[in-house]
Each structure stands twice: as structure tokens, then as C-alpha cells.
Design an enzyme around this catalytic site. Structure first.
Site, PDB file in Angstrom:
ATOM      1  N   TRP A   1      27.116  35.743  35.835  1.00 34.24           N
ATOM      2  CA  TRP A   1      26.270  35.594  34.660  1.00 34.24           C
ATOM      3  C   TRP A   1      26.855  34.668  33.612  1.00 34.24           C
ATOM      4  O   TRP A   1      26.146  34.230  32.712  1.00 34.24           O
ATOM      5  CB  TRP A   1      26.007  36.968  34.026  1.00 34.24           C
ATOM      6  CG  TRP A   1      27.236  37.794  33.793  1.00 34.24           C
ATOM      7  CD1 TRP A   1      27.698  38.811  34.576  1.00 34.24           C
ATOM      8  CD2 TRP A   1      28.178  37.676  32.720  1.00 34.24           C
ATOM      9  NE1 TRP A   1      28.870  39.325  34.066  1.00 34.24           N
ATOM     10  CE2 TRP A   1      29.183  38.649  32.926  1.00 34.24           C
ATOM     11  CE3 TRP A   1      28.268  36.845  31.602  1.00 34.24           C
ATOM     12  CZ2 TRP A   1      30.262  38.806  32.059  1.00 34.24           C
ATOM     13  CZ3 TRP A   1      29.346  36.999  30.739  1.00 34.24           C
ATOM     14  CH2 TRP A   1      30.325  37.970  30.970  1.00 34.24           C
ATOM     15  N   ASN A   2      28.156  34.361  33.676  1.00 30.58           N
ATOM     16  CA  ASN A   2      28.747  33.607  32.564  1.00 30.58           C
ATOM     17  C   ASN A   2      28.411  32.116  32.600  1.00 30.58           C
ATOM     18  O   ASN A   2      28.398  31.454  31.572  1.00 30.58           O
ATOM     19  CB  ASN A   2      30.264  33.827  32.490  1.00 30.58           C
ATOM     20  CG  ASN A   2      30.983  33.453  33.768  1.00 30.58           C
ATOM     21  OD1 ASN A   2      30.369  33.263  34.818  1.00 30.58           O
ATOM     22  ND2 ASN A   2      32.301  33.353  33.692  1.00 30.58           N
TER      23      ASN A   2
ATOM     24  N   ALA B   1      23.156  36.722  39.160  1.00 26.66           N
ATOM     25  CA  ALA B   1      23.532  37.974  38.488  1.00 26.66           C
ATOM     26  C   ALA B   1      22.304  38.641  37.882  1.00 26.66           C
ATOM     27  O   ALA B   1      21.373  37.971  37.431  1.00 26.66           O
ATOM     28  CB  ALA B   1      24.567  37.686  37.403  1.00 26.66           C
TER      29      ALA B   1
ATOM     30  N   GLY C   1      33.156  35.284  41.152  1.00 25.01           N
ATOM     31  CA  GLY C   1      33.128  36.579  40.490  1.00 25.01           C
ATOM     32  C   GLY C   1      34.480  37.267  40.556  1.00 25.01           C
ATOM     33  O   GLY C   1      35.528  36.610  40.642  1.00 25.01           O
TER      34      GLY C   1
ATOM     35  N   GLU D   1      35.701  31.977  44.547  1.00 22.52           N
ATOM     36  CA  GLU D   1      36.302  31.626  43.261  1.00 22.52           C
ATOM     37  C   GLU D   1      36.405  32.919  42.467  1.00 22.52           C
ATOM     38  O   GLU D   1      35.394  33.425  41.968  1.00 22.52           O
ATOM     39  CB  GLU D   1      35.452  30.604  42.510  1.00 22.52           C
ATOM     40  CG  GLU D   1      36.067  30.184  41.188  1.00 22.52           C
ATOM     41  CD  GLU D   1      35.121  29.355  40.332  1.00 22.52           C
ATOM     42  OE1 GLU D   1      35.608  28.708  39.391  1.00 22.52           O
ATOM     43  OE2 GLU D   1      33.903  29.376  40.582  1.00 22.52           O
ATOM     44  N   LEU D   2      37.619  33.446  42.364  1.00 20.99           N
ATOM     45  CA  LEU D   2      37.794  34.794  41.830  1.00 20.99           C
ATOM     46  C   LEU D   2      38.475  34.755  40.461  1.00 20.99           C
ATOM     47  O   LEU D   2      38.596  33.714  39.837  1.00 20.99           O
ATOM     48  CB  LEU D   2      38.580  35.630  42.844  1.00 20.99           C
ATOM     49  CG  LEU D   2      37.997  35.606  44.272  1.00 20.99           C
ATOM     50  CD1 LEU D   2      38.846  36.428  45.214  1.00 20.99           C
ATOM     51  CD2 LEU D   2      36.555  36.077  44.287  1.00 20.99           C
TER      52      LEU D   2
ATOM     53  N   CYS E   1      36.351  32.639  33.465  1.00 15.69           N
ATOM     54  CA  CYS E   1      37.469  33.046  34.326  1.00 15.69           C
ATOM     55  C   CYS E   1      38.747  32.284  34.008  1.00 15.69           C
ATOM     56  O   CYS E   1      39.816  32.647  34.494  1.00 15.69           O
ATOM     57  CB  CYS E   1      37.099  32.876  35.795  1.00 15.69           C
ATOM     58  SG  CYS E   1      36.725  31.174  36.259  1.00 15.69           S
TER      59      CYS E   1
END
Length: 341
Positions: free
Chosen positions: A143-144, A169, A220, A242-243, A276
Site C-alpha cells: 500500500w505504500n 493491497a 512487502g 523485495e522485503l 522500506c
């Protein structure tokens, strides 16, 4: 939802999309589950045969047209994003431009999917590499960055000849649906791009178990990424993850402190700290701690908070109560956040 070139899901139960600034309901979207997730894969798998055989120049042309339409509608997309995600309008419009850059880049790269020739060990042999699309790609996005994380995944997939199913999301589905609307307007064929909204666990599990999906791409949390990697192993899907990140900000005594303050503000407070790569700890050399702290506190005090559509706002709301870590910002100035040579 957008599946096989059609807007679907009117007969399903709905869930609300909330404006985090006002807590007002922006709209309702279908609460899809296993059956809808499977229908999306059906559409993508069916479309893959023709899309993958389409000449690269034609795929490039369609992506370029999508890019043009996104550019023409960037203010509208930005406003949608601000309403459902909360970031200030100019920041949201900036994200749309950033997101659109991926589409343009991969529109050009579609024409450059070159193969290779490799020297053979015998005169009667020829060795060459021909690159082919892997198949249906499932993209699960956060969502970001509700526009950029979609285009960064969908752009290269379409350029390579893959078709996609996308799960945005739950907090920010409207941006994704607007992008799908513009993809449809651009002439991207039915089934090539499919957007499913709804239950993340039901949708994710369905896609993990479906052997027709050959790649999972996810941005996420590390926790969810591990679950996806584990689930993808059963059908040996390719995985791109991509964490979560860890981002220290280090300031030495020979630094330009005004520039350091400016850069720290940009890193820590971008999207209200909801990225992130936001700074999550600050190390300041002891000899400049007091000076830097005063400069930093003065700069923070100038930041304006409010709804993202308000003029002059630097910090919009957090996406929801679950995003709140704590209210105490004193950890920025504690002496245990410094070090000495």
C-alpha cells in the site's frame, strides 16, 4: 475487479476503502477469493499464447500508449492515491511519474530482448540462447507505493511477453484499478492484465498452488515473503522478493550538517516514514551530537502535518492504526545513538 478485459465482482460481498486522513469511506470494491483468483489465472493463461507471440515492437507500442495515458492522467491518479493512501498530493503525483518511468523503460526494453551465441566445443554443433517469457506472473503489491510497485512488476512482465494477475493491497486498490482502466484504454488485450481485490490469504494460496503461474513477484514484509517462497517451492515457481529493509543513517564530524539534516528529513519522513528504506536508526559522532540534534529538531518542527490534499502539507496520515509504532521520537536524540572513533 478487472478480469479478462471485464469489470467484475458486483455480485460479491464488498469491503470499504477508507481515507486515512478523514476516516471517511471512499468507495467499496469486491472482496474476491479463491474462485476469483482462479478466474484471473484462467484469463491470463488463455491470453498468454497470443500475447507471448505478439511481435516485440507491438508489445512496445502498447506499453508506450499506456505510458502516454498515465502521463495524461497523472493528476487524477495522484489524487486517488492521496485519498486512499494519505501521502501529500505532490508526493503522490511524483510517484505517478516515477511509476510511469518503468512503463516507458520497459516499452523500449521490449525491443531489446536479445539472445546469445556461444562458442561450441565441436565444429558440427551450434549453441545459441533464445529468451522466452516464463508464463503467467502473479504480482502482490503493497500500500505504500500503490502505483510504482505495480508498474515496476507489470512493465517488465508485459515487455517480455508474460501475462499478469495482480493483487493490490486492500488499503489501496483504487490506484491499481485506475491503472487497469488506462491499460484497457491503451488497447492491451483482455486477459493480459488482471486485477483481483479481496482476501489476501485466499488469493495468495490459490496462486501458489496453481501450476500455471510460473513466477511470483512480491514487495512487502519479510514474514510474508518467506511464506510465499515456501509455497512457491511446491510448484517450482520463479520468485522475486523485495522485503523489509534496515537503514542506518551515519553522520561523521566532518559532514555538512545542514545537508545531513536535509537528507535525514527526506529519508525518515518521506511518505510519513512508511517506506522500506526509511531511516530506522541514526548514528551521530559524539563530537557533533548536540549541534546536529538542535539543527534536526528545528527542521522537524517546521514540517506541516495534515490531510494530503491540503496546501503546504509535508506529512500526511499513517495508513491506519496498525502502522503506528510509537509516539515517542526522543530516540532520535538519545546519546546511545552516537559513537566515537
Amino acid at each position: 475487479m478487472y478480469v479478462d478485459g471485464q469489470w467484475t465482482g458486483e455480485d460479491l460481498s464488498q469491503f470499504e476503502v477508507i481515507n486515512p486522513a478523514t476516516k471517511q469511506v471512499l468507495g467499496n470494491v469486491p472482496n474476491g477469493g479463491k474462485e476469483e483468483a482462479k478466474q484471473a489465472v484462467d484469463a491470463a493463461h488463455s491470453a498468454f499464447e497470443s500475447w507471448s507471440k505478439l511481435p516485440a515492437q507491438e508489445r512496445s507500442r502498447l506499453l508506450a500508449e499506456w505510458h502516454r495515458l498515465i502521463g495524461e492522467n497523472k493528476e487524477e491518479i495522484g489524487k486517488i492515491m492521496t485519498l486512499e493512501q494519505g501521502k501529500p498530493l505532490q508526493e503522490a503525483i511524483g510517484e505517478v511519474g516515477y511509476a510511469n518511468g518503468f512503463i516507458l523503460w520497459y516499452a523500449e526494453e521490449a525491443k531489446r530482448i536479445y539472445g546469445e551465441t556461444i562458442p561450441a566445443s565441436h565444429t558440427h554443433k551450434r549453441i545459441f540462447v533464445q529468451k522466452q517469457p516464463v508464463g503467467v506472473v502473479a504480482a502482490i503489491t503493497p500500500w505504500n507505493f500503490p502505483a510504482a510497485m505495480i508498474t515496476r512488476k507489470v512493465g517488465p512482465a508485459l515487455a517480455a511477453g508474460c501475462t499478469v494477475v495482480v493483487k493490490p493491497a486492500e488499503e489501496t486498490p483504487l490506484t491499481a484499478l485506475k491503472l487497469a482502466e488506462l491499460a484497457d484504454e491503451a488497447g492491451i488485450p483482455p486477459g493480459v492484465v488482471n486485477i483481483i481485490t479481496g482476501n489476501p490469504q485466499a488469493i495468495g494460496e490459490t496462486w501458489l498452488q496453481d501450476n500455471r503461474i510460473r513466477k511470483i513477484t512480491f514487495t512487502g514484509s519479510t514474514e510474508v515473503g518467506k511464506q510465499l517462497m515456501k509455497g512457491a517451492a511446491y510448484t517450482v515457481k520463479k520468485v522475486s522478493l523485495e522485503l523489509g529493509g534496515h537503514a542506518p543513517f551515519i553522520i561523521m564530524e566532518d559532514a555538512d550538517l545542514d545537508k545531513a539534516v536535509e537528507q535525514l528529513i527526506g529519508s525518515k519522513f518521506r511518505n510519513s516514514g512508511q517506506t522500506c528504506i526509511c531511516t530506522n536508526r541514526v548514528y551521530v559522532q559524539a563530537s557533533i551530537l548536540e549541534t546536529f540534534s538542535e539543527k534536526f529538531k528545528a527542521a522537524v518542527s517546521q514540517l506541516q502535518t495534515g490531510g494530503g490534499l491540503e496546501e503546504g502539507v509535508d506529512l500526511g496520515p499513517l495508513i491506519n492504526e496498525g502502522a503506528r509504532f510509537h509516539d515517542d521520537t526522543s530516540h532520535f536524540f538519545r546519546r546511545d545513538f552516537c559513537f566515537q572513533k
